[in-house]
Enzyme design. Structure first.
Site, short mmCIF file in Angstrom:
data_model
loop_
_atom_site.label_atom_id
_atom_site.label_comp_id
_atom_site.label_asym_id
_atom_site.label_seq_id
_atom_site.Cartn_x
_atom_site.Cartn_y
_atom_site.Cartn_z
N GLN A 30 0.75 -1.00 0.01
CA GLN A 30 0.11 -0.12 0.00
C GLN A 30 0.82 1.25 0.01
O GLN A 30 1.44 1.27 1.07
CB GLN A 30 -1.02 0.00 1.33
CG GLN A 30 -1.79 1.27 1.49
CD GLN A 30 -2.35 1.22 2.69
OE1 GLN A 30 -2.16 0.53 3.50
NE2 GLN A 30 -3.30 1.92 2.99
N SER B 21 0.95 6.61 2.66
CA SER B 21 1.30 7.33 3.53
C SER B 21 2.55 8.02 3.14
O SER B 21 3.51 7.42 2.25
CB SER B 21 1.50 6.77 4.97
OG SER B 21 0.41 6.50 5.50
N SER C 64 4.27 -1.52 4.25
CA SER C 64 4.60 -2.99 4.97
C SER C 64 4.73 -3.87 3.53
O SER C 64 3.94 -3.90 2.60
CB SER C 64 3.39 -3.52 5.79
OG SER C 64 2.94 -2.77 6.73
N GLU D 153 -9.54 -2.03 5.25
CA GLU D 153 -8.09 -2.24 6.03
C GLU D 153 -8.42 -2.31 7.46
O GLU D 153 -7.88 -3.29 8.13
CB GLU D 153 -7.11 -1.07 5.90
CG GLU D 153 -5.93 -1.28 6.85
CD GLU D 153 -4.75 0.01 6.79
OE1 GLU D 153 -3.97 -0.35 6.70
OE2 GLU D 153 -5.34 1.08 6.23
N GLU E 222 -5.62 8.37 17.33
CA GLU E 222 -6.32 9.43 17.59
C GLU E 222 -7.34 9.86 16.43
O GLU E 222 -8.20 10.42 16.59
CB GLU E 222 -5.17 10.68 17.60
CG GLU E 222 -4.13 10.62 19.00
CD GLU E 222 -3.22 9.55 18.78
OE1 GLU E 222 -2.36 9.24 19.94
OE2 GLU E 222 -2.99 8.99 17.62
#
Length: 397
Positions: free
Chosen positions: A116, A119, A151, A234, A367
């Site tokens: 993926q 990010s 990952s 996910e 968060e």
């Protein structure tokens, strides 16, 4: 097959018939897996022709159980969690027929692993702020940028990728979703060593990577919508899996408690009981979420499941160390390794404690997930939303 009972009976007959003609002890591994996919016995809730039969998701155990008992080969699911849990349902929902035919079968058989590319160093929790650019040149897109915390990038053949294609539009509207070949020129994968000593994560540099427009998923500018669907999948995959009672980390800690009566105290006993009950509630909630998934696409409830999974993993792994005392501080090997799979329950206590720290970051930080649960599940007002017509004291009431 419309009646649930007839569905179940017919599915069992189909599995028995398949195993009668494909003995897992004598059939080549890949031949077996490909045939299982073609028979619709891969993921039964997918449509016919794409590894499924269009049946309810709840019937999947009716397939997996007999296959496991027969000693059927594994499709590398532990190394391909991103492919199976994220890429596959996204391709099924948004992909063209050509893309489904090309990618879903080798994805399920484990021939092609996925990672993926979402990010970035400056766009982790704020995914819509990605800076990686994709510029159209004829029938191709030229991609430049950097991704991080990827990952399995070191073993992946393909990646789901978000890039900015329309920098002049608001950030949520200017993104497009691609399927990137990790073997293409310009893709550079570098390890990121973690607190465990391993490097299951990577950073990926994309330099003039050319992606055919045929591997664009969805429409131009639809990337944010598709990415949200992927992230919902996910979070369900991470925290919403169906499991038996006392499975996973809570089972590990419960066994440790039973095996070390000399370490027991009333305080530790109370903590274990509390966490055991929370784990059981989470397991039942996951079962309910699985029932909801049968009615449609995963929603934001998956965020709550992933949030709970991360907290319980960290608290349970900490409790395990306390139960083990000095033995819990031992660690087998700090040598840099690049593992293909990650398992909290398959290693020693020290590894579990350290690796669980990442559970509240990966798959969406806790968060951010709390905000999703508050706003999209509970319907609470957004933190930044202020009614300017009311004074602060009135808003606080």
């Amino acid at each position: 097959m419309t009646d649930p009972l007839s569905n179940r009976a017919a599915l069992r007959r189909r599995v028995v018939d398949f195993l009668a003609h494909h003995d897992p002890r004598t059939t080549d591994r890949l031949d077996f897996l490909r045939a299982r996919y073609d028979a619709g016995l891969a993921w039964v809730w997918f449509p016919e022709g794409h590894g499924g039969l269009g049946l309810p998701r709840s019937l999947q155990p009716e397939v997996d159980g007999p296959f496991d008992e027969a000693g059927s080969p594994d499709n590398n699911r532990h190394a391909n969690g991103i492919g199976l849990g994220m890429a596959a349902p996204t391709i099924l929902r948004f992909g063209t027929e050509e893309q489904k035919q090309r990618f879903l079968r080798p994805l399920w058989t484990g021939e092609e692993l996925w990672c993926q590319l979402f990010s970035e160093p400056g766009a982790g929790s704020d995914l819509a702020a990605v800076a990686t650019r994709a510029v159209r040149e004829g029938d191709e897109w030229v991609v430049n940028g950097q991704k991080v915390w990827t990952s399995g990038a070191h073993i992946a053949r393909f990646a789901i990728l978000i890039a900015r294609t329309h920098p002049d539009l608001p950030k949520h509207q200017g993104l497009t979703y691609f399927l990137c070949d990790m073997t293409d020129p310009g893709v550079d994968v570098r390890p990121l060593r973690q607190i465990t000593g391993e490097a299951e994560f990577n950073e990926v540099f994309l330099t003039d990577v050319r992606i055919p427009d045929s591997r664009r998923l969805g429409a131009e500018g639809q990337g944010w919508q598709i990415a949200n669907a992927t992230l919902n999948n996910e979070r369900v995959a991470i925290g919403g899996g169906l499991s038996p009672r006392e499975d996973g980390m809570v089972g590990v800690v419960a066994r440790t408690w039973r095996e070390h009566p000399d370490r027991r105290t009333p305080e530790l006993h109370d903590r274990l009981l509390s966490l055991w009950l929370e784990a059981e509630v989470a397991r039942l909630a996951a079962l309910r979420l699985g029932q909801k998934l049968e009615q449609g696409q995963p929603g934001p409830e998956g965020a709550a499941m992933k949030l709970t999974f991360a907290r319980l993993a960290q608290q349970l792994s900490g409790l395990e160390l306390e139960l083990l005392g000095e033995a819990g501080l031992r660690y087998d090997d700090w040598t840099l390794r690049r593992p293909e799979t990650v398992s909290l329950v398959g290693r020693e206590a020290g590894y579990r404690y350290l690796r669980a720290k990442g559970n509240s970051i990966e798959g969406g930080t806790s968060e951010i997930l709390r905000n999703i649960v508050a706003e999209r599940v509970l319907g609470l007002p957004a933190e930044h939303r202020v009614d300017k017509d009311l004074p602060w004291k009135e808003l606080a009431r």
